[in-house]
Design an enzyme around this catalytic site. Sequence first.
Site, short mmCIF file in Angstrom:
data_model
loop_
_atom_site.label_atom_id
_atom_site.label_comp_id
_atom_site.label_asym_id
_atom_site.label_seq_id
_atom_site.Cartn_x
_atom_site.Cartn_y
_atom_site.Cartn_z
N LYS A 131 0.82 -1.22 0.00
CA LYS A 131 0.00 0.00 0.00
C LYS A 131 0.85 1.26 0.00
O LYS A 131 0.48 2.26 -0.63
CB LYS A 131 -0.95 0.01 1.19
CG LYS A 131 -0.31 0.26 2.54
CD LYS A 131 -1.34 0.44 3.63
CE LYS A 131 -0.67 0.65 4.98
NZ LYS A 131 0.10 1.90 5.05
N THR A 132 2.00 1.24 0.71
CA THR A 132 2.85 2.42 0.73
C THR A 132 3.39 2.73 -0.65
O THR A 132 3.45 3.89 -1.07
CB THR A 132 4.02 2.23 1.73
OG1 THR A 132 3.49 1.93 3.02
CG2 THR A 132 4.87 3.47 1.81
N GLU A 151 -3.79 4.58 6.25
CA GLU A 151 -4.33 3.89 7.44
C GLU A 151 -5.71 4.45 7.81
O GLU A 151 -5.98 4.76 8.98
CB GLU A 151 -3.36 4.03 8.63
CG GLU A 151 -1.96 3.51 8.37
CD GLU A 151 -1.86 2.00 8.33
OE1 GLU A 151 -2.91 1.34 8.32
OE2 GLU A 151 -0.72 1.48 8.29
N GLN A 209 -7.46 -4.52 9.88
CA GLN A 209 -6.40 -4.08 10.79
C GLN A 209 -6.84 -2.87 11.62
O GLN A 209 -6.01 -2.10 12.10
CB GLN A 209 -5.13 -3.74 10.00
CG GLN A 209 -4.56 -4.95 9.27
CD GLN A 209 -3.22 -4.67 8.62
OE1 GLN A 209 -2.25 -4.33 9.29
NE2 GLN A 209 -3.16 -4.80 7.31
N ARG A 238 2.27 -10.04 10.90
CA ARG A 238 3.60 -9.44 11.06
C ARG A 238 4.69 -10.41 10.63
O ARG A 238 5.82 -10.02 10.40
CB ARG A 238 3.87 -9.07 12.54
CG ARG A 238 2.95 -8.04 13.19
CD ARG A 238 2.73 -6.80 12.37
NE ARG A 238 1.55 -6.94 11.54
CZ ARG A 238 1.32 -6.24 10.42
NH1 ARG A 238 2.21 -5.38 9.99
NH2 ARG A 238 0.21 -6.41 9.73
#
Length: 755
Positions: free
Chosen positions: A37-38, A230, A260, A612
Amino acid sequence: MTIGEYPYLKELNPAQLEGVMNIAGPTMIIAGSGSGKTRVLTTRIAYLMDHHQVDPFNILALTFTNKASREMRNRIEKLVGTNARNLWMGTFHAVFARMLRAEASLLGYTNNFTIYDTEDSKSLIKSIVKSLNLDDKLYKANVVYNRISGAKNRLISWKEYNDNPIYRDDDEVNGRPEMGRIYRIYSKRCFKADAMDFDDLLFNTNVLFQEHLDVLNKYQHRFHYVLIDEFQDTNISQYMIAKKLGAVRQNVCVVGDDAQSIYAFRGADIQNILNFEKDYPDLKLIKLEQNYRSTKNIVDAANSLIDKNTAQLKKEVWTSNEKGELIELIKSATDNEEGKLVASSIFETKMQHHSRNSDFAILYRTNSQSRAMEEALRRMNLKYRVIGGVSFYQRKEIKNLIAYIRFVINPNDETALRRIINLPKRGIGPGTIEKLFVAAEEQGADIWEILCHAQEVVGGRGANQIEEFVNIIKGFKVVVDNKDGYEAASFIAKNSGLLKELYDDKTIEGLSRFENVQELLNAIKEFVDNQEREDKSLSSFLQDIALLTDEDRNKNNEDTITLMTIHMAKGLEFPYVYIVGLEEELFPSQMMLSSRADLEEERRLFYVAITRAEKKLHFSYALNRYRYGRLKNCEPSRFLQEVDPNLINISRKFFSEPAAAPVEQHYTRNFIKQNLSSIQQRDQKTPTHQPSADFKPSDITNLIVSMKVEHPKFGFGKVQSIEENGPGKKANIIFDVHGEKTLLLSFAKLRILES
């Protein structure tokens, strides 16, 4: 336009490319974990500047951490050059603090207003509670702060709070009827001190836009494109700001993952992302579903878990990565044994794969769980760091010097003044200090004005000491106005007496504190020497550190194993992850079992923990755990049952049992299906008790046998016996639905019905 013109577009998959090039109108990009996404967000901004020639001054990009905004800006700069430095990019709090500085006078503040951090706010609350002669055990600073913060995040002012009978009744039920009064005084004291707390930065931005439409119009036309990272973590206040800013052009792009959303306790509202389409009927929905981070087994485990949630935006996360190893299940007799098994597993993996300590993370639900892990890691000589301790900028010696600097810049900063007026000791006692604040309140004057005329308020020796203090501050102000930030801060540190006091303390702790202050001065020097910063003032430095997030404070380049809560792990990734303490009432937390919404948030938290991991994942639980000083029998978390059992390996080497219950050789994954199935059956058969409308915990100091009671979770029951032996008074109660329970009366909330 061809993709070949922009080489950076070639690296994107089809969904990512769509997220970059679909720039017109409202867009929501649902980004599964590890889906890049970044990259999409940064490439989208670069594409706006590069292909569409959008001026970076007309792009607003909002993030939740300074670390994220720095990373994004650096990536964009690599793609399109230094023009990226002109973007309006940063955290919500940093961007709107910048905006409020420019417009502060419209709200009655100066542009040098102080930003109170959480500790400053709690300190002020303690002062108010004391001045009102309220019970500080009932009105704990943390409880009051969270109540006020929650109200502000829902855009409820102190006046609206006090006018609303629902809030008053709620405070009455909780035994804190003065909460509204504290909120009112707190808000007025902050305003008088020319200070805003973290929540005010968002609350006041909403007030600014609501009361000054010309200002809103100015920023609506300045920002042609609004992008939010986010988005699932936004609260109502943040959402309303974004909605207002994007109202004219509708070029609002939000990126997030509802799976999330784990910060409801901070005010985050998952409905913002779930209902985004209702506010934007013409919304373009794009899903990033390819995971680049984790093995197939880890991705499938996360999918099988989160599928159990009802409130979600459906997506099919997948990966082309290798299948990878099965998830390893660690079962131990006690929490101390759990620490030993986890430490042994890490040591073994390091030896086998020549891994670094920094490849490993141990994640837990609550900070208290770190103890057993730390002890075990120390015994095996494995270096580790615990994220979440006292940060550098919260250390006493650092807070002291910063308070001096703050007060020189804003001489109405009440919290800073209380901290430094008798530091180092100059004979100004608490009684004298209170007289000054009472006088300021009675006369409607600024505290600085009162300080400058102290002879009229206190007289005698106290007034002379205050006059000396005032002259010191005036001298510091001259230096601050004429020197750069580093020179001014060094002057204040030396001439306030703080540095000498620390230097004279020759203990190891004293030396450490002296070095910490030197490190602060080094940080200011680095800030001043940064060529990219236009504003090198101390005021700008103070804003910078006030808005640091946890991720920014926890810098550590040592090769260490990372221990942290799952909440703090969001956004991070590690090759090897251990999720420990997977037991009922610990994870999911006992506090999150009263509603489906709370339980689903806990499940999302477990999803975040799973995702993670890159290469190998471990689940761990104990059969017994010390909690509140007592050994408690535990049962495995229901979440273990919700992960596909075919993805879990139960290895005998990672199992520890009491001698009376040896592990069978044929112990297989049927454990997951059989041993945990009782939890699901229990949840299906046992209805959740809804407390009576008039439920209010009774005074149970005189509870006796045969009394009928109501418990908010277990329902109605009858007291069978009361045990007073040993630590804590206990009551044995048989509940109509949940059966026999033994409750510690110091924790139990019971409503006495009749004897």
